[in-house]
Design a protein around this motif. Structure first.
Motif, PDB file in Angstrom:
ATOM      1  N   ALA A 120       1.898   2.651  -3.377  1.00  0.00           N
ATOM      2  CA  ALA A 120       0.880   3.406  -4.117  1.00  0.00           C
ATOM      3  C   ALA A 120       0.712   4.798  -3.508  1.00  0.00           C
ATOM      4  O   ALA A 120       0.668   5.805  -4.223  1.00  0.00           O
ATOM      5  CB  ALA A 120      -0.446   2.658  -4.105  1.00  0.00           C
ATOM      6  N   LYS A 179       0.822  -1.206   0.000  1.00  0.00           N
ATOM      7  CA  LYS A 179       0.000   0.000   0.000  1.00  0.00           C
ATOM      8  C   LYS A 179       0.858   1.258   0.000  1.00  0.00           C
ATOM      9  O   LYS A 179       0.564   2.240  -0.699  1.00  0.00           O
ATOM     10  CB  LYS A 179      -0.897  -0.032   1.242  1.00  0.00           C
ATOM     11  CG  LYS A 179      -1.906   1.073   1.321  1.00  0.00           C
ATOM     12  CD  LYS A 179      -2.673   0.938   2.641  1.00  0.00           C
ATOM     13  CE  LYS A 179      -3.770   1.965   2.736  1.00  0.00           C
ATOM     14  NZ  LYS A 179      -4.397   1.915   4.076  1.00  0.00           N
ATOM     15  N   LEU A 188      -7.261   3.641  -0.206  1.00  0.00           N
ATOM     16  CA  LEU A 188      -6.516   4.407  -1.219  1.00  0.00           C
ATOM     17  C   LEU A 188      -7.472   5.162  -2.144  1.00  0.00           C
ATOM     18  O   LEU A 188      -7.216   6.315  -2.517  1.00  0.00           O
ATOM     19  CB  LEU A 188      -5.609   3.471  -2.036  1.00  0.00           C
ATOM     20  CG  LEU A 188      -4.380   2.937  -1.293  1.00  0.00           C
ATOM     21  CD1 LEU A 188      -3.776   1.738  -2.038  1.00  0.00           C
ATOM     22  CD2 LEU A 188      -3.317   4.029  -1.123  1.00  0.00           C
ATOM     23  N   ILE A 189      -8.563   4.516  -2.515  1.00  0.00           N
ATOM     24  CA  ILE A 189      -9.558   5.172  -3.379  1.00  0.00           C
ATOM     25  C   ILE A 189     -10.130   6.399  -2.655  1.00  0.00           C
ATOM     26  O   ILE A 189     -10.214   7.491  -3.226  1.00  0.00           O
ATOM     27  CB  ILE A 189     -10.688   4.183  -3.745  1.00  0.00           C
ATOM     28  CG1 ILE A 189     -10.154   3.097  -4.687  1.00  0.00           C
ATOM     29  CG2 ILE A 189     -11.864   4.917  -4.394  1.00  0.00           C
ATOM     30  CD1 ILE A 189     -11.052   1.872  -4.811  1.00  0.00           C
ATOM     31  N   PHE A 238       1.175   8.358  -5.540  1.00  0.00           N
ATOM     32  CA  PHE A 238       0.117   9.367  -5.587  1.00  0.00           C
ATOM     33  C   PHE A 238       0.633  10.707  -5.055  1.00  0.00           C
ATOM     34  O   PHE A 238       0.431  11.757  -5.678  1.00  0.00           O
ATOM     35  CB  PHE A 238      -1.094   8.915  -4.762  1.00  0.00           C
ATOM     36  CG  PHE A 238      -2.029   7.967  -5.477  1.00  0.00           C
ATOM     37  CD1 PHE A 238      -2.595   8.317  -6.697  1.00  0.00           C
ATOM     38  CD2 PHE A 238      -2.356   6.739  -4.919  1.00  0.00           C
ATOM     39  CE1 PHE A 238      -3.482   7.458  -7.354  1.00  0.00           C
ATOM     40  CE2 PHE A 238      -3.241   5.875  -5.571  1.00  0.00           C
ATOM     41  CZ  PHE A 238      -3.807   6.234  -6.780  1.00  0.00           C
ATOM     42  N   LEU A 266     -13.547   4.213 -11.692  1.00  0.00           N
ATOM     43  CA  LEU A 266     -12.237   3.599 -11.431  1.00  0.00           C
ATOM     44  C   LEU A 266     -11.646   3.028 -12.711  1.00  0.00           C
ATOM     45  O   LEU A 266     -12.358   2.492 -13.564  1.00  0.00           O
ATOM     46  CB  LEU A 266     -12.374   2.456 -10.412  1.00  0.00           C
ATOM     47  CG  LEU A 266     -12.793   2.843  -8.997  1.00  0.00           C
ATOM     48  CD1 LEU A 266     -13.050   1.585  -8.172  1.00  0.00           C
ATOM     49  CD2 LEU A 266     -11.718   3.705  -8.332  1.00  0.00           C
ATOM     50  N   CYS A 295      -7.463  -1.118  -0.861  1.00  0.00           N
ATOM     51  CA  CYS A 295      -7.974  -0.461  -2.073  1.00  0.00           C
ATOM     52  C   CYS A 295      -8.981   0.622  -1.701  1.00  0.00           C
ATOM     53  O   CYS A 295      -8.902   1.755  -2.190  1.00  0.00           O
ATOM     54  CB  CYS A 295      -8.642  -1.464  -3.018  1.00  0.00           C
ATOM     55  SG  CYS A 295      -7.492  -2.577  -3.844  1.00  0.00           S
ATOM     56  N   HIS A 343      -7.287   9.192  -2.530  1.00  0.00           N
ATOM     57  CA  HIS A 343      -6.591   9.709  -3.720  1.00  0.00           C
ATOM     58  C   HIS A 343      -7.430   9.824  -4.984  1.00  0.00           C
ATOM     59  O   HIS A 343      -7.140  10.675  -5.825  1.00  0.00           O
ATOM     60  CB  HIS A 343      -5.375   8.819  -4.039  1.00  0.00           C
ATOM     61  CG  HIS A 343      -4.373   8.737  -2.943  1.00  0.00           C
ATOM     62  ND1 HIS A 343      -3.667   9.835  -2.487  1.00  0.00           N
ATOM     63  CD2 HIS A 343      -3.947   7.685  -2.195  1.00  0.00           C
ATOM     64  CE1 HIS A 343      -2.838   9.456  -1.512  1.00  0.00           C
ATOM     65  NE2 HIS A 343      -2.999   8.162  -1.311  1.00  0.00           N
ATOM     66  N   HIS A 344      -8.423   8.974  -5.175  1.00  0.00           N
ATOM     67  CA  HIS A 344      -9.152   8.959  -6.443  1.00  0.00           C
ATOM     68  C   HIS A 344      -9.920  10.262  -6.620  1.00  0.00           C
ATOM     69  O   HIS A 344     -10.779  10.607  -5.807  1.00  0.00           O
ATOM     70  CB  HIS A 344     -10.110   7.759  -6.464  1.00  0.00           C
ATOM     71  CG  HIS A 344     -10.820   7.577  -7.775  1.00  0.00           C
ATOM     72  ND1 HIS A 344     -10.152   7.401  -8.969  1.00  0.00           N
ATOM     73  CD2 HIS A 344     -12.140   7.544  -8.090  1.00  0.00           C
ATOM     74  CE1 HIS A 344     -11.020   7.259  -9.945  1.00  0.00           C
ATOM     75  NE2 HIS A 344     -12.241   7.339  -9.440  1.00  0.00           N
ATOM     76  N   TYR A 378      -7.576   6.300  -9.422  1.00  0.00           N
ATOM     77  CA  TYR A 378      -7.236   4.963  -8.932  1.00  0.00           C
ATOM     78  C   TYR A 378      -7.487   3.905 -10.001  1.00  0.00           C
ATOM     79  O   TYR A 378      -8.513   3.922 -10.680  1.00  0.00           O
ATOM     80  CB  TYR A 378      -8.051   4.607  -7.691  1.00  0.00           C
ATOM     81  CG  TYR A 378      -7.447   3.428  -6.956  1.00  0.00           C
ATOM     82  CD1 TYR A 378      -6.395   3.610  -6.067  1.00  0.00           C
ATOM     83  CD2 TYR A 378      -7.881   2.120  -7.217  1.00  0.00           C
ATOM     84  CE1 TYR A 378      -5.799   2.535  -5.430  1.00  0.00           C
ATOM     85  CE2 TYR A 378      -7.292   1.032  -6.580  1.00  0.00           C
ATOM     86  CZ  TYR A 378      -6.248   1.256  -5.689  1.00  0.00           C
ATOM     87  OH  TYR A 378      -5.643   0.191  -5.060  1.00  0.00           O
ATOM     88  N   GLY A 398      -2.549   2.169  -8.646  1.00  0.00           N
ATOM     89  CA  GLY A 398      -3.250   1.515  -7.546  1.00  0.00           C
ATOM     90  C   GLY A 398      -2.367   0.403  -7.018  1.00  0.00           C
ATOM     91  O   GLY A 398      -1.499  -0.087  -7.744  1.00  0.00           O
TER      92      GLY A 398
END
Ligand code: GUN
Ligand code: ZN
Length: 431
Positions: free
Chosen positions: A141, A138, A184-185, A145, A224, A181, A188-189, A196, A158
């Motif tokens: 990623a 993780k 992180l989404i 980012f 996504l 996931c 950052h997404h 992502y 990702g």
């Protein structure tokens, strides 16, 4: 900070549409020699032949080439450390070189330093956007980012999903991976220019349960991206057939769980059949063609016109460290040779389009980048037409724009790069 109004003068080259295969005189090519590209508050606002005057910070690069920044649709940041590793094909190369290099990225220091070094290397090769594989960790990623946000870059990445057939320290599990996931989404997404990508390494390193989880993530949020590898190497294809006997083909493993959609980026796709190509066309998933890697790892020859005829989108990508250079021109020069071996010819237009506007369109980003259209963000690179006496002499003999662009694509590399701008900000200048 960048000036509010910046004007760059040079030979502007971009595309207004998709140039047709094998056509050297296509109206989709927009070549405007000796023009000023006008940038205001980081966005392109126009282009003109006459000097815009006092109200602009003017940089005169007359006699140089100005292109949209390249988009690398498939590249592995931690694999800079194993680029140019001798003597194996895909599955051996992964075990011998790649997996050990990726294990180091569990260390946050290594991840952060690696992300900075990688993105600076992209910018020093004229690549301003990328779809990137970090590692299973993780933190790798997160680091990418953050480093991309600091540079204002459009970056799609990702954490890599892999829960089997990989060594200790490179495996996750379904529950923890899903949690990572989602976190992180959430963080950052959609932040800055980040997006992502649900990142399935490839079918052999995920259990069916993990593939199902990845598909569910995609179904839950159509914004996504998804990235993976498919049908790169014959040994790999046989292995997938053994692991997934119920699937019609390698590609079908992904289709069954809902991983194929318009934001899916599949690297390679060399060993596909007609039905696979129909599935790609129907779902809108696209192929990132990686000619340098395909030659270096001895994977095979991708049938580019065959994909286009089937209605499949194709972009060009370095696939470093399987590929041997971050340079889009080196990638495309290899792309030409791959097509030549298949009895086809890649024009400079088709090649440069696949690394700029074509990639942006395939990623659904053509309103933001990939060309010099008004209101796009100014991701722009300035290049010397020639580096060294051989290229200079060849350029002098080029009779028309295609001949010149083709010689440039074939002979140039990062030594030709003068400067890279990201959203109008200078992010690299040749020392
Ligand atoms: N297939 C699965 N992992 C990889 C990788 O790291 N590089 C390439 N080229 N193919 C892969
Ligand atoms: Zn790859």
């Amino acid at each position: 900070a960048s000036p509010a109004r910046l004007a760059l003068k040079g030979d502007l080259l971009d595309f207004t549409a998709t140039p047709r295969w094998a056509r050297v005189d296509d109206p989709a090519v927009r070549f405007r020699p000796d023009h000023w590209l006008l940038i205001e508050d980081g966005r392109i606002v126009g282009a003109q032949a006459h000097d815009p005057g006092e109200g602009w910070v003017r940089e005169d690069h007359g006699g140089r080439l100005i292109l949209p920044g390249f988009v690398d649709t498939h590249v592995h940041s931690p694999q800079l450390d194993v680029i140019a590793s001798y003597g194996t094909e895909l599955l051996d190369w992964l075990n011998t070189y790649t997996f050990p290099a990726e294990q180091r990225y569990m260390d946050p220091e290594v991840a952060r330093y690696g992300a900075d070094r990688f993105l600076d290397a992209l910018l020093a090769h004229g690549t301003t956007s990328a779809v990137v594989y970090p590692t299973v960790h993780k933190v790798s990623a997160d680091a990418l980012f953050d480093a991309a946000a600091e540079r204002g870059m459009r970056l799609i990445t990702g954490k890599v999903l892999m829960d089997r057939n990989a060594p200790e320290g490179l495996r996750d599990d379904v529950v923890q991976a899903e949690r990572d996931c989602l976190d992180l989404i959430a963080r950052h997404h959609g932040r800055a220019r980040l997006a992502y990508a649900v990142t399935v390494r490839f079918a052999p390193t995920s259990t069916p349960a993990q593939l199902a989880m990845a598909g569910a993530l995609c179904r839950a949020d159509a914004s996504l991206y998804m990235q993976t590898h498919v049908a790169e190497n014959r040994g790999e294809v046989e292995w997938v057939a053994q692991l997934f006997p119920e699937a019609r083909s390698y590609l079908d493993v992904y289709d069954r769980v809902g991983l194929l959609h318009p934001r899916a980026v599949l690297a390679h796709g060399i060993w596909l059949d007609d039905e696979d190509r129909r599935v790609l066309a129907r779902t809108g998933a696209h192929i990132a063609h990686c000619p340098s890697s395909n030659l270096f790892l001895g994977s095979g020859l991708f049938d580019w016109p065959g994909a286009l005829e089937a209605g499949v989108r194709v972009s060009a990508a370095s696939d470093v460290g399987g590929g041997t250079s971050l340079s889009a021109q080196r990638t495309l020069a290899d792309g030409y040779k791959v097509q030549a071996l298949g009895g086809q010819r890649l024009t400079a237009w088709a090649g440069l389009h696949a690394a700029t506007r074509g990639a942006a369109e395939a990623l659904g980003l053509s309103e933001e980048l990939g060309h010099f259209g008004v209101a796009t963000l100014a991701d722009v690179c300035i290049w010397d037409w020639a580096a060294g006496p051989v290229a200079e002499a060849r350029m002098d003999l080029a009779r028309d724009p295609h001949e010149r662009a083709f010689a440039w694509m074939t002979l140039s590399d990062d030594r030709n790069l003068v400067a890279s701008y990201v959203a109008g900000e200078l992010r690299y200048r040749r020392p």
